[in-house]
Design a protein around this motif. Structure first.
Motif, PDB file in Angstrom:
ATOM      1  N   ALA A 186       1.991 -20.711  -7.515  1.00 50.55           N
ATOM      2  CA  ALA A 186       2.868 -20.437  -8.501  1.00 50.55           C
ATOM      3  C   ALA A 186       2.013 -20.052  -9.551  1.00 50.55           C
ATOM      4  O   ALA A 186       2.649 -19.631 -10.901  1.00 50.55           O
ATOM      5  CB  ALA A 186       3.414 -22.204  -8.808  1.00 50.55           C
ATOM      6  N   SER A 187       0.924 -20.063  -9.714  1.00 50.18           N
ATOM      7  CA  SER A 187       0.175 -19.532 -10.856  1.00 50.18           C
ATOM      8  C   SER A 187      -0.117 -17.745 -10.764  1.00 50.18           C
ATOM      9  O   SER A 187      -0.841 -17.322 -11.603  1.00 50.18           O
ATOM     10  CB  SER A 187      -1.443 -20.006 -10.927  1.00 50.18           C
ATOM     11  N   LEU A 188       0.235 -17.205  -9.705  1.00 52.41           N
ATOM     12  CA  LEU A 188       0.092 -15.823  -9.342  1.00 52.41           C
ATOM     13  C   LEU A 188       1.256 -15.221 -10.070  1.00 52.41           C
ATOM     14  O   LEU A 188       2.220 -15.653  -9.942  1.00 52.41           O
ATOM     15  CB  LEU A 188      -0.122 -15.497  -8.072  1.00 52.41           C
ATOM     16  N   ALA A 189       0.851 -13.940 -10.764  1.00 50.08           N
ATOM     17  CA  ALA A 189       1.572 -12.924 -11.052  1.00 50.08           C
ATOM     18  C   ALA A 189       2.150 -12.121  -9.769  1.00 50.08           C
ATOM     19  O   ALA A 189       1.405 -11.353  -9.240  1.00 50.08           O
ATOM     20  CB  ALA A 189       1.193 -12.160 -12.240  1.00 50.08           C
ATOM     21  N   ILE A 190       3.325 -12.402  -9.375  1.00 50.72           N
ATOM     22  CA  ILE A 190       3.934 -11.690  -8.177  1.00 50.72           C
ATOM     23  C   ILE A 190       4.690 -10.440  -8.414  1.00 50.72           C
ATOM     24  O   ILE A 190       5.733 -10.325  -9.473  1.00 50.72           O
ATOM     25  CB  ILE A 190       4.804 -12.766  -7.383  1.00 50.72           C
ATOM     26  N   PHE A 191       4.422  -9.511  -7.651  1.00 55.23           N
ATOM     27  CA  PHE A 191       5.339  -8.215  -7.774  1.00 55.23           C
ATOM     28  C   PHE A 191       6.544  -8.427  -7.375  1.00 55.23           C
ATOM     29  O   PHE A 191       7.009  -9.357  -6.412  1.00 55.23           O
ATOM     30  CB  PHE A 191       4.540  -7.131  -7.026  1.00 55.23           C
ATOM     31  N   ASP A 192       7.622  -7.787  -7.556  1.00 52.86           N
ATOM     32  CA  ASP A 192       9.061  -7.827  -7.127  1.00 52.86           C
ATOM     33  C   ASP A 192       9.211  -7.689  -5.719  1.00 52.86           C
ATOM     34  O   ASP A 192       8.812  -6.661  -5.083  1.00 52.86           O
ATOM     35  CB  ASP A 192      10.052  -6.990  -7.921  1.00 52.86           C
ATOM     36  N   PRO A 193       9.459  -8.822  -4.738  1.00 51.35           N
ATOM     37  CA  PRO A 193       9.476  -8.800  -3.329  1.00 51.35           C
ATOM     38  C   PRO A 193      10.677  -7.748  -2.990  1.00 51.35           C
ATOM     39  O   PRO A 193      11.692  -7.565  -3.790  1.00 51.35           O
ATOM     40  CB  PRO A 193       9.648 -10.128  -2.996  1.00 51.35           C
ATOM     41  N   TYR A 194      10.330  -7.157  -1.849  1.00 56.78           N
ATOM     42  CA  TYR A 194      11.656  -6.309  -1.310  1.00 56.78           C
ATOM     43  C   TYR A 194      12.432  -7.142  -0.411  1.00 56.78           C
ATOM     44  O   TYR A 194      11.802  -7.882   0.396  1.00 56.78           O
ATOM     45  CB  TYR A 194      11.092  -5.115  -0.574  1.00 56.78           C
ATOM     46  N   LEU A 195      13.645  -7.304  -0.513  1.00 55.16           N
ATOM     47  CA  LEU A 195      14.451  -7.979   0.327  1.00 55.16           C
ATOM     48  C   LEU A 195      15.703  -7.064   0.959  1.00 55.16           C
ATOM     49  O   LEU A 195      16.721  -7.757   1.212  1.00 55.16           O
ATOM     50  CB  LEU A 195      15.213  -8.970  -0.737  1.00 55.16           C
ATOM     51  N   GLY A 196      15.463  -5.833   0.938  1.00 56.80           N
ATOM     52  CA  GLY A 196      16.618  -4.985   1.581  1.00 56.80           C
ATOM     53  C   GLY A 196      16.524  -4.943   3.112  1.00 56.80           C
ATOM     54  O   GLY A 196      15.895  -5.403   3.722  1.00 56.80           O
ATOM     55  N   PRO A 197      16.991  -3.638   3.580  1.00 53.05           N
ATOM     56  CA  PRO A 197      16.928  -3.511   5.305  1.00 53.05           C
ATOM     57  C   PRO A 197      15.570  -3.590   5.698  1.00 53.05           C
ATOM     58  O   PRO A 197      14.687  -2.991   4.916  1.00 53.05           O
ATOM     59  CB  PRO A 197      17.900  -2.244   5.202  1.00 53.05           C
ATOM     60  N   ALA A 198      15.489  -3.836   6.906  1.00 52.57           N
ATOM     61  CA  ALA A 198      14.225  -3.785   7.411  1.00 52.57           C
ATOM     62  C   ALA A 198      13.530  -2.315   7.432  1.00 52.57           C
ATOM     63  O   ALA A 198      14.185  -1.313   7.633  1.00 52.57           O
ATOM     64  CB  ALA A 198      14.417  -4.292   9.027  1.00 52.57           C
ATOM     65  N   GLN A 199      12.128  -2.316   7.204  1.00 55.33           N
ATOM     66  CA  GLN A 199      11.394  -0.981   7.358  1.00 55.33           C
ATOM     67  C   GLN A 199      10.936  -1.165   8.816  1.00 55.33           C
ATOM     68  O   GLN A 199      10.004  -2.131   9.055  1.00 55.33           O
ATOM     69  CB  GLN A 199      10.489  -1.225   6.306  1.00 55.33           C
ATOM     70  N   SER A 200      10.794   0.027   9.352  1.00 57.25           N
ATOM     71  CA  SER A 200      10.335   0.159  10.771  1.00 57.25           C
ATOM     72  C   SER A 200       9.037   0.128  10.862  1.00 57.25           C
ATOM     73  O   SER A 200       8.124  -0.429  11.757  1.00 57.25           O
ATOM     74  CB  SER A 200      10.824   1.376  11.505  1.00 57.25           C
ATOM     75  N   ARG A 201       8.359   0.416   9.499  1.00 56.55           N
ATOM     76  CA  ARG A 201       6.745   0.532   9.749  1.00 56.55           C
ATOM     77  C   ARG A 201       6.187  -0.820   9.678  1.00 56.55           C
ATOM     78  O   ARG A 201       5.262  -1.068   9.603  1.00 56.55           O
ATOM     79  CB  ARG A 201       6.279   1.337   8.270  1.00 56.55           C
ATOM     80  N   LYS A 202       7.039  -1.797   8.973  1.00 49.62           N
ATOM     81  CA  LYS A 202       6.599  -3.073   9.004  1.00 49.62           C
ATOM     82  C   LYS A 202       7.467  -4.227   9.629  1.00 49.62           C
ATOM     83  O   LYS A 202       7.203  -5.472   9.453  1.00 49.62           O
ATOM     84  CB  LYS A 202       6.523  -3.635   7.627  1.00 49.62           C
TER      85      LYS A 202
END
Length: 385
Positions: free
Chosen positions: A341-357
């Motif tokens: 909770a104390s970390l500054a988090i970048f905006d997470p990606y919540l879209g379609p799956a990425q094949s590289r990941k």
């Protein structure tokens, strides 16, 4: 005549620096290694010792890096072996991107170059130092989360101090051909041997013992080639970090300037966090569009395969010009007590799956910068260990 010449030389202040140094030969002496080394053993031909591959905790590892590969320094299980009495080879051996020696604290020393492509004009790979990949101590974590130096181990040398380096003339490391590496002239300019070094940055002392000497000014090169015969000198055991799909994490290079690098143990998990500033990147958004980031503070972290926040490269698409990256944020099984909770988090990606990941996000709304218990924005690092 000889007496007169010697007296004249002293009168004129002329000395032969090559004969002014007798290096300390102490491979089997624990006093010539730091307390990061264990299991020192010697026989007639070889010296063996073990190390975790991490420097003293006081060293500011990873801070100051401007081009990060998102790897974290982790403890390894190194076993090193060097020869007691190495011999010069008939011709030098060029170094390649990879290990060339080990420091006296058990941290590997690498060639100055990165794994980047060879420049066809120079025939060389990019320099890790000039590319901004090294911390204040001259090192960084590699693709196996192995911390290593690419230039003179600056923090280690300052820790060892003037007595060790310039008076006792003890080694600061050993090359993979088993010849010692010194840092003469680091504290005492009068000890400089820069003008006496051969093409590999080596020379013989007044008793004929060969050694390398690190450059005492930028770019702090350790050695340019190997004068002896290179040999396998290290074995290592470690477990690669995995993502939530079970794939090894080898790190995507990003222009992330590291401000702090911390780690904390929670039972079987070691949570590693790097805070800093992302500059000049194109981020893939959950709706498929991209956003240019000129400057944004945030955190990279990893505790386990279901608790991490890291950037990965997005799939190529006709709608995306150039490279785009996305922030994969997973908090399914973060250890109790980890200060997420104390970390500054970048905006997470919540879209379609990425094949590289593999599969995309968890479907959860990203935390964004969560408030701290005191109600202030969550832009600070987790508690120090």
């Amino acid at each position: 005549m000889k007496i007169w010449f010697f007296g004249l030389a002293l009168f004129l202040g002329v000395t032969n620096p090559a004969n002014a140094h007798e290096i300390k030969n102490c491979k089997c002496d624990e006093a010539c290694l730091t307390d990061e080394i264990s299991h020192l053993a010697c026989d007639r031909d070889k010296v063996r010792f073990s190390a975790r591959g991490l420097p003293d905790p006081s060293h500011p590892v990873m801070t100051g890096i401007t081009a990060s590969n998102q790897q974290f320094p982790a403890a390894h299980d190194f076993e090193f072996e060097i020869l007691q009495h190495p011999q010069l080879a008939s011709r030098p051996t060029a170094t390649e991107a990879g290990p060339v020696g080990v420091a006296v604290n058990g941290v590997p020393i690498f060639d100055p170059s990165t794994q980047g492509p060879v420049n066809p004009q120079t025939g060389k790979r990019p320099s890790a130092f000039t590319e901004g990949e090294l911390d204040e101590c001259g090192g960084h974590a590699g693709r196996g989360d192995d911390y290593h130096y690419h230039i003179a181990p600056r923090c280690l040398i300052y820790d060892l101090g003037r007595q060790w380096v310039d008076i006792d003339k003890k080694p600061v490391g050993y090359a993979m051909d088993s010849f010692p590496i010194l840092a003469l002239g680091w504290f005492e300019p009068a000890n400089s041997v820069e003008s006496l070094l051969d093409a590999c940055r080596g020379m013989k002392d007044d008793k004929g013992s060969y050694f390398y000497n690190v450059k005492t000014a930028p770019d702090w090169n350790v050695l340019n080639c190997l004068s002896g015969t290179p040999r396998g000198f290290a074995r290592d055991r470690w477990t690669m970090r995995r993502d939530r799909t079970g794939q090894d994490i080898v790190g995507l290079p990003i222009p992330f300037e590291i401000k702090t690098a911390l780690s904390q143990s929670f039972g079987p998990d070691v949570c590693r966090v790097m805070t800093g500033t992302l500059r000049g990147e194109q981020l893939l958004q959950s709706n498929g569009t991209t956003k240019r980031i000129d400057r944004q503070d945030g955190a990279l972290f990893y505790c386990n395969a279901t608790c991490y926040g890291l950037f990965f490269e997005a799939d190529r698409a006709s709608s995306i010009r150039g490279r785009a990256i996305y922030y994969d944020y997973i908090d399914d099984a973060c250890p109790a007590g980890f200060g997420l909770a104390s970390l500054a988090i970048f905006d997470p990606y919540l879209g379609p799956a990425q094949s590289r990941k593999g599969p995309a996000g968890t479907g959860k709304a990203g935390p964004g910068p969560k408030p701290r218990p005191d109600g202030q924005p969550g832009n600070g690092p987790p508690p120090r260990n």
